[in-house]
Scaffold this active site. Structure first.
Site, mmCIF file in Angstrom:
data_model
loop_
_atom_site.group_PDB
_atom_site.id
_atom_site.type_symbol
_atom_site.label_atom_id
_atom_site.label_comp_id
_atom_site.label_asym_id
_atom_site.label_seq_id
_atom_site.Cartn_x
_atom_site.Cartn_y
_atom_site.Cartn_z
ATOM 1 N N LYS A 102 -152.080 19.746 72.631
ATOM 2 C CA LYS A 102 -152.270 20.685 73.740
ATOM 3 C C LYS A 102 -152.528 22.102 73.237
ATOM 4 O O LYS A 102 -153.337 22.839 73.817
ATOM 5 C CB LYS A 102 -151.029 20.663 74.647
ATOM 6 C CG LYS A 102 -151.235 21.332 75.994
ATOM 7 C CD LYS A 102 -150.071 21.055 76.923
ATOM 8 C CE LYS A 102 -150.321 21.641 78.304
ATOM 9 N NZ LYS A 102 -149.177 21.349 79.221
ATOM 10 N N PHE A 112 -141.486 14.709 75.279
ATOM 11 C CA PHE A 112 -141.857 14.016 76.509
ATOM 12 C C PHE A 112 -143.293 13.509 76.429
ATOM 13 O O PHE A 112 -144.212 14.244 76.086
ATOM 14 C CB PHE A 112 -141.699 14.976 77.699
ATOM 15 C CG PHE A 112 -142.147 14.394 79.014
ATOM 16 C CD1 PHE A 112 -141.464 13.336 79.589
ATOM 17 C CD2 PHE A 112 -143.264 14.902 79.677
ATOM 18 C CE1 PHE A 112 -141.877 12.788 80.801
ATOM 19 C CE2 PHE A 112 -143.680 14.372 80.886
ATOM 20 C CZ PHE A 112 -142.985 13.310 81.450
ATOM 21 N N GLN A 113 -143.486 12.254 76.729
ATOM 22 C CA GLN A 113 -144.786 11.574 76.710
ATOM 23 C C GLN A 113 -145.477 11.684 75.343
ATOM 24 O O GLN A 113 -146.694 11.777 75.263
ATOM 25 C CB GLN A 113 -145.706 12.106 77.818
ATOM 26 C CG GLN A 113 -145.247 11.696 79.217
ATOM 27 C CD GLN A 113 -146.270 11.973 80.301
ATOM 28 O OE1 GLN A 113 -147.100 12.880 80.175
ATOM 29 N NE2 GLN A 113 -146.212 11.201 81.375
ATOM 30 N N MET A 115 -158.895 -21.293 84.239
ATOM 31 C CA MET A 115 -159.123 -21.761 82.881
ATOM 32 C C MET A 115 -157.834 -22.261 82.250
ATOM 33 O O MET A 115 -157.830 -23.288 81.536
ATOM 34 C CB MET A 115 -159.735 -20.647 82.028
ATOM 35 C CG MET A 115 -160.219 -21.112 80.669
ATOM 36 S SD MET A 115 -161.546 -22.346 80.766
ATOM 37 C CE MET A 115 -162.978 -21.285 80.969
ATOM 38 N N GLU A 136 -155.763 4.171 83.790
ATOM 39 C CA GLU A 136 -156.470 4.510 82.554
ATOM 40 C C GLU A 136 -157.205 3.314 81.957
ATOM 41 O O GLU A 136 -158.257 3.488 81.317
ATOM 42 C CB GLU A 136 -155.486 5.097 81.528
ATOM 43 C CG GLU A 136 -154.958 6.470 81.884
ATOM 44 C CD GLU A 136 -153.685 6.443 82.718
ATOM 45 O OE1 GLU A 136 -153.094 7.510 82.946
ATOM 46 O OE2 GLU A 136 -153.280 5.322 83.128
#
Length: 586
Positions: free
Chosen positions: A159, A109-110, A476, A47
Site C-alpha cells: 500500500k 490485518f489481511q 461426471m 474475486e
C-alpha cells in the site's frame, strides 16, 4: 502522481482497456487512481470471477487479461483462476494489494504471502519495495506474460508503494515481446525424413496451435499433405469440425475414429500438443506402433512424456510453413498409394462411427441440443463449465475456430464458464463488432459455483446467452461412480437445486425452460433472439452418460460405449484396477 496513478497510466500505455476486479483496503489507492481514468473496470461479485473473466478476455481476444484484488482473502480468491491460466498458458497480469512494507511479516490485518502462495502457478512474481521499482517490474510483467509460452504474472503491490511519490518516474514504455526462435534446419530435415517414410501418419494438434498463431499454417499443412488429423480439447477448431481430414477429438472422451487412428498409425506428428493423460490414456500403450515428430515452442515439453524420434523446437507456424511444400511433394511418392488407402480407411471409420442424434424418447438429448445450437449460432463463442456438458460441447459443437471455444482444460475448474463468458464478450464487443455473440454452456453443479456473476451480467447489460443443462446431479462424478465404484453414489445428488428461472429473474434476467425434445428448436431460437442476457434451463436425464469413454489405465483402443456397457454384467461394474479384458476391447 503517486505510484497508483503511475500504474493506471502504465496500464493504458500497455494497451489495456478493460480490467476485472474487486476493491478492498490494501488496493484502495489503486482504485482511487482508477476513478476518472479511461480504463474500463468491471466490478465482479467475487474475486474468482475476476480471474476467470480476465482469463476469458485473454483467450477470446488474444490479449493480456488483467485482474485486480486486495490483499488477504481478495488475493487468495484469485488463486484458482491464476492456476487455470498457468496450466492452459493464458497471458494474464494479476495485481494484488499488499499491506505496507513496514507491516509485512507481522501478521497484519489481511496479510498473506501471496507471492509465496502463487509461486508454483505463475511464470513470474514481482513485489516492489518502492515506487522506483515500478517501471522495470511493470514492463517486465507484461513482457513475460506475452513472451514464449504465455502465462500469468503477479504484481503484489504494498500500500505504501501505491501511495509513494512517483512524480519523478518516466512515462511507462512497454517492452517488446521476446522474439520467437526459429526451428533449426537439422530438425526440419529430420522431421521431413520421417514424414516422407510414413505410410500411416497422423497429425496430433493441440492448444499450442492457438498460442503460436499457427492455425492457418496447420490447415495449409493438412490440406497439402492430406494427413488425417486428431485434436486435443484445446486444439478443437484448428481444423473445422466438418473438414474431411478431421477425425475428431482424441483421448478419454474422444471419437473412435481419432483414437483408433492414433493407435494404428506409424508416425505421430504432434504439433503444439503435450501428451496430456486425458488425451493419451495409458501412456505406455499410446500410439504403440508410431515414431514421433514433436513440434513445440517449449523445449521442456518435447520428450517430457513420450520419447520423440525428432523434436522440432521453435515457432510452430514457421515450422509448419517450412515443411508444407516438401512434405506435400512426397504425397505421390513411393508411399503415395499406402497413404491414400490409410486416409480412406480413417475417413471410412469416421463415417461409420459418426455421432447419431436420433435418440429415442421424448426427453431432451443434450448432444443433439448442443449440435443444433452450434448450427443456429455458427459464429458464437462458446464458454463451457466443467463436467459432462463440457465433453458434450467438445464432441458435438461444430467448432470452426479454437478461439471460439473457451474451456478449463488442464485444471478442469468448475465455475469457469460464466465469468469467462463475461470476459470474452467484453474482449470481442468492439465498435466494429457490436453483434459479438457469446454462449455459456453450464451444468447445474458448475452454475452455482459462480452464480453471483449474473449480477455482473445484469449490471453491464451483457447479452450473454446461458444454456443450463440440469440433470440434478454432479453428472461426471455420478457417471464414474456408476461405472467404476459399484454404483455407490456418494454426494452427487443435486435434486434440491433451486428454481433456476426464479434465480435468474432475481437478477433481472429472463429465463425459459424446456424438457421435451420437440420443444428444443423453438426454445433455442427464442434464446438467441432475446435482446439481452437470457437463460435456457434444460432438464435432461440424470442417467445420461458421455460416450465413448476410455476407462482408467486403459489404452485408447479400449473405448466403451453405451451398448458395450449394457452388455456387461450389472453385478460386475468396471473397476479402475482391473486389467483390460476382451469385453472392454474395441
Amino acid at each position: 502522481m503517486n505510484g497508483a496513478r503511475w500504474l493506471v497510466q502504465a496500464l493504458s500505455a500497455e494497451g489495456v482497456d478493460t480490467l476485472f476486479g474487486y476493491p478492498g483496503g490494501a488496493i484502495m489507492p489503486f482504485y482511487d487512481a482508477l476513478h476518472g481514468s479511461d480504463l474500463k473496470h468491471v466490478l465482479v461479485r467475487h474475486e474468482q470471477g475476476a480471474a476467470f473473466a480476465a482469463n476469458g478476455y485473454a483467450r477470446a481476444g488474444g490479449r493480456v487479461g488483467v485482474c485486480v484484488a486486495t490483499s488477504g482473502p481478495g488475493a487468495s480468491n484469485l488463486v484458482t483462476g491464476i492456476a487455470d491460466a498457468m496450466l492452459d498458458s493464458v497471458p494474464m497480469v494479476i495485481v494484488t494489494g499488499q499491506v505496507p512494507t513496514a507491516l509485512m511479516g507481522t501478521d497484519a490485518f489481511q496479510e498473506i504471502d501471496v507471492f509465496g502462495m502463487t509461486m508454483p502457478i505463475v511464470k513470474h512474481s514481482f513485489l516492489p519495495r518502492s515506487v522506483d521499482d515500478l517501471p522495470r517490474m511493470f514492463a517486465e510483467a507484461f513482457r513475460i506474460a506475452r513472451s514464449g509460452r504465455p502465462g500469468p504474472v503477479l504484481i503484489d503491490l504494498p500500500k505504501d508503494v501505491q501511495n509513494g511519490d512517483a512524480s519523478h518516474l518516466p512515462l511507462h514504455a512497454p517492452l517488446p515481446t521476446d522474439p520467437v526462435p526459429a526451428p533449426m534446419d537439422a530438425s526440419l530435415h529430420a522431421a521431413l525424413a520421417l514424414i516422407s517414410q510414413a505410410q500411416k501418419p497422423v497429425l496430433y494438434g493441440g492448444g499450442g496451435l492457438v498460442l503460436g498463431d499457427a492455425v492457418q499454417a496447420f490447415r495449409l499443412f493438412a490440406d497439402a499433405t492430406q494427413i488425417p488429423a486428431v485434436l486435443t480439447l484445446k486444439g478443437l477448431g484448428a481444423l473445422p469440425a466438418a473438414h474431411p481430414l478431421n477425425l475428431g477429438m482424441v483421448g478419454m472422451h474422444g471419437s473412435r475414429a481419432a483414437n483408433m487412428a492414433v493407435q494404428e498409425c506409424d508416425l505421430l506428428i504432434a504439433v503444439g500438443a503435450r501428451f496430456d493423460d486425458r488425451a493419451t490414456g495409458k501412456l505406455a500403450e499410446f500410439a504403440p506402433h508410431a515414431r514421433v515428430v514433436h513440434m513445440d515452442l517449449d523445449a521442456c515439453e518435447i520428450g517430457k512424456l513420450r520419447h520423440a524420434e525428432v523434436g522440432v523446437r521453435g515457432d510452430i507456424r514457421t515450422t509448419l510453413t517450412a515443411l508444407t511444400l516438401p512434405c506435400a511433394a512426397h504425397l505421390h511418392g513411393r508411399h503415395g498409394v499406402a497413404r491414400k488407402q490409410w486416409r480412406a480407411a480413417c475417413q471410412q471409420r469416421a463415417r461409420q462411427h459418426a455421432a447419431r442424434y436420433d435418440a429415442p424418447g421424448e426427453s431432451v438429448y443434450a448432444p443433439a441440443l448442443l449440435k443444433r445450437l452450434s448450427e443456429l449460432a455458427p459464429e458464437a463463442v462458446v464458454s463451457c463449465d466443467v463436467g459432462q456438458h463440457q465433453m458434450w460441447v467438445a464432441q458435438h459443437w461444430r467448432l470452426k475456430d479454437p478461439r471460439k471455444h473457451l474451456t478449463s482444460g488442464a485444471l478442469g475448474a468448475m465455475g469457469f464458464g460464466l465469468p469467462a463468458a463475461i470476459g470474452a464478450l467484453l474482449a470481442l464487443r468492439e465498435p466494429e463488432n457490436p453483434d459479438a455473440q457469446v454462449i455459456c454452456v453450464s451444468g447445474d453443479g458448475s452454475f452455482l459455483m459462480n452464480v453471483q456473476e449474473l449480477a455482473t451480467i445484469a449490471r453491464y447489460r451483457l447479452p450473454i446467452k446461458i444454456v443450463l443443462l440440469d440433470n440434478q446431479a454432479l453428472g461426471m462424478v455420478r457417471q464414474w461412480q456408476e461405472l467404476f465404484f459399484e454404483r455407490r453414489y456418494s454426494e452427487v445428488d443435486l435434486s434440491d437445486n433451486p428454481d433456476f428461472a426464479a434465480v435468474a429473474a432475481a437478477f433481472g434476467i429472463p429465463a425459459s425452460f424446456v424438457d421435451r425434445a420437440d420443444g428444443v428448436d423453438s426454445a433455442l431460437q427464442a434464446l438467441l433472439a432475446a435482446p439481452g442476457p437470457a437463460v435456457l434451463h434444460v432438464a435432461i436425464d440424470q442417467a445420461a452418460n458421455v460416450w465413448p469413454l476410455v476407462p482408467p489405465n486403459r489404452n485408447n483402443a479400449q473405448m466403451l460405449d453405451a451398448d458395450e456397457v449394457a452388455s456387461l454384467s450389472v453385478a460386475s461394474p468396471i473397476a479402475e484396477s482391473e486389467e483390460p479384458s476382451n469385453a472392454l476391447s474395441a
